[in-house]
Enzyme design. Structure first.
Site, mmCIF file in Angstrom:
data_model
loop_
_atom_site.group_PDB
_atom_site.id
_atom_site.type_symbol
_atom_site.label_atom_id
_atom_site.label_comp_id
_atom_site.label_asym_id
_atom_site.label_seq_id
_atom_site.Cartn_x
_atom_site.Cartn_y
_atom_site.Cartn_z
ATOM 1 N N ALA A 59 0.818 -1.212 0.000
ATOM 2 C CA ALA A 59 0.000 0.000 0.000
ATOM 3 C C ALA A 59 0.853 1.264 0.000
ATOM 4 O O ALA A 59 0.671 2.150 -0.838
ATOM 5 C CB ALA A 59 -0.944 -0.002 1.199
ATOM 6 N N GLU A 60 1.799 1.349 0.917
ATOM 7 C CA GLU A 60 2.606 2.568 0.985
ATOM 8 C C GLU A 60 3.512 2.710 -0.231
ATOM 9 O O GLU A 60 3.701 3.803 -0.746
ATOM 10 C CB GLU A 60 3.420 2.630 2.270
ATOM 11 C CG GLU A 60 4.144 3.961 2.368
ATOM 12 C CD GLU A 60 4.467 4.408 3.781
ATOM 13 O OE1 GLU A 60 5.193 5.414 3.880
ATOM 14 O OE2 GLU A 60 4.014 3.787 4.743
ATOM 15 N N SER A 61 4.049 1.605 -0.726
ATOM 16 C CA SER A 61 4.914 1.662 -1.900
ATOM 17 C C SER A 61 4.162 2.154 -3.133
ATOM 18 O O SER A 61 4.644 3.035 -3.850
ATOM 19 C CB SER A 61 5.527 0.294 -2.182
ATOM 20 O OG SER A 61 6.403 -0.085 -1.154
#
Length: 159
Positions: A59-61
Site C-alpha cells: 500500500a505505501e509503496s
C-alpha cells in the site's frame, strides 16, 4: 474487467522492497498504479497466509510511487497509513493491488490502495483482502545525491 497483468520489464528496480517480494508492476500513470504478486513463503506469517505487514508495504509503496509520478517526479514521503485487513490470502494465491488518488494537492496527496484476489468459484469476482488510505507529502527538495531517482520510473509512466 481486470487490468492487464502484463508486467513492466524489471531490468530496473522501481521499488526495491516490492522487488524483494516478487511484485510485478503492470501500469504506472498519474491516475493509477497496478500490479500483482504471488503469495510466497517470504510474504507469509507462520499460518501460511499473507502477512499484514506485506499488505501495508504494498500500500505505501504503490501510493508513494503514484504520488511521485503525479507530482511531476518530485520527492515524496509517506506521512500516514491506515489499513483494514478484511480477508486472508493463502500461500500460492495471486494478489492484485491498485492505487488511485483520492485527493491531489500541491504538497499533500491522499491515495486509496486496494488488494484483492479472484474468487476461485467465480473468477470475475474480486475478494477484497485489504483497503488502505495513504497520505503522502509531496514536492520536497531532492538532495543532490539522488537527483536521478526518477530515471527508471519515467521510462514506464503513462503521462
Amino acid at each position: 474487467m481486470e487490468p492487464s497483468t502484463k508486467s513492466i520489464p524489471m531490468k530496473e528496480i522501481l521499488d526495491a522492497p516490492l522487488h524483494v517480494i516478487g511484485f510485478e508492476i503492470s501500469e504506472i500513470s498519474t491516475q493509477k498504479i497496478f500490479g500483482y504478486f504471488l503469495v510466497a513463503e517470504k510474504c507469509c506469517n507462520p499460518f501460511k497466509v499473507l502477512h499484514g505487514g506485506v499488505s501495508a508495504l504494498v500500500a505505501e509503496s504503490l501510493a508513494s510511487m503514484g504520488a511521485h509520478v503525479a507530482s511531476g517526479f518530485g520527492r515524496v514521503a509517506g506521512v500516514h497509513l491506515s489499513i483494514h485487513h478484511l480477508k486472508s490470502a493463502n500461500l500460492g494465491e495471486i494478489v492484485y493491488a491498485e492505487a488511485k488518488p483520492l485527493n491531489v494537492r500541491k504538497s499533500i496527496h491522499v491515495w486509496e490502495v486496494n488488494l484483492w484476489k479472484k474468487n476461485s468459484l467465480n473468477l470475475g469476482e474480486r475478494i477484497l483482502i485489504s483497503s488502505s488510505r495513504v497520505t503522502i507529502k509531496t514536492n520536497m527538495a531532492i538532495p543532490k545525491n539522488v537527483k536521478d531517482a526518477a530515471v527508471n520510473i519515467k521510462k514506464y509512466a503513462k503521462l
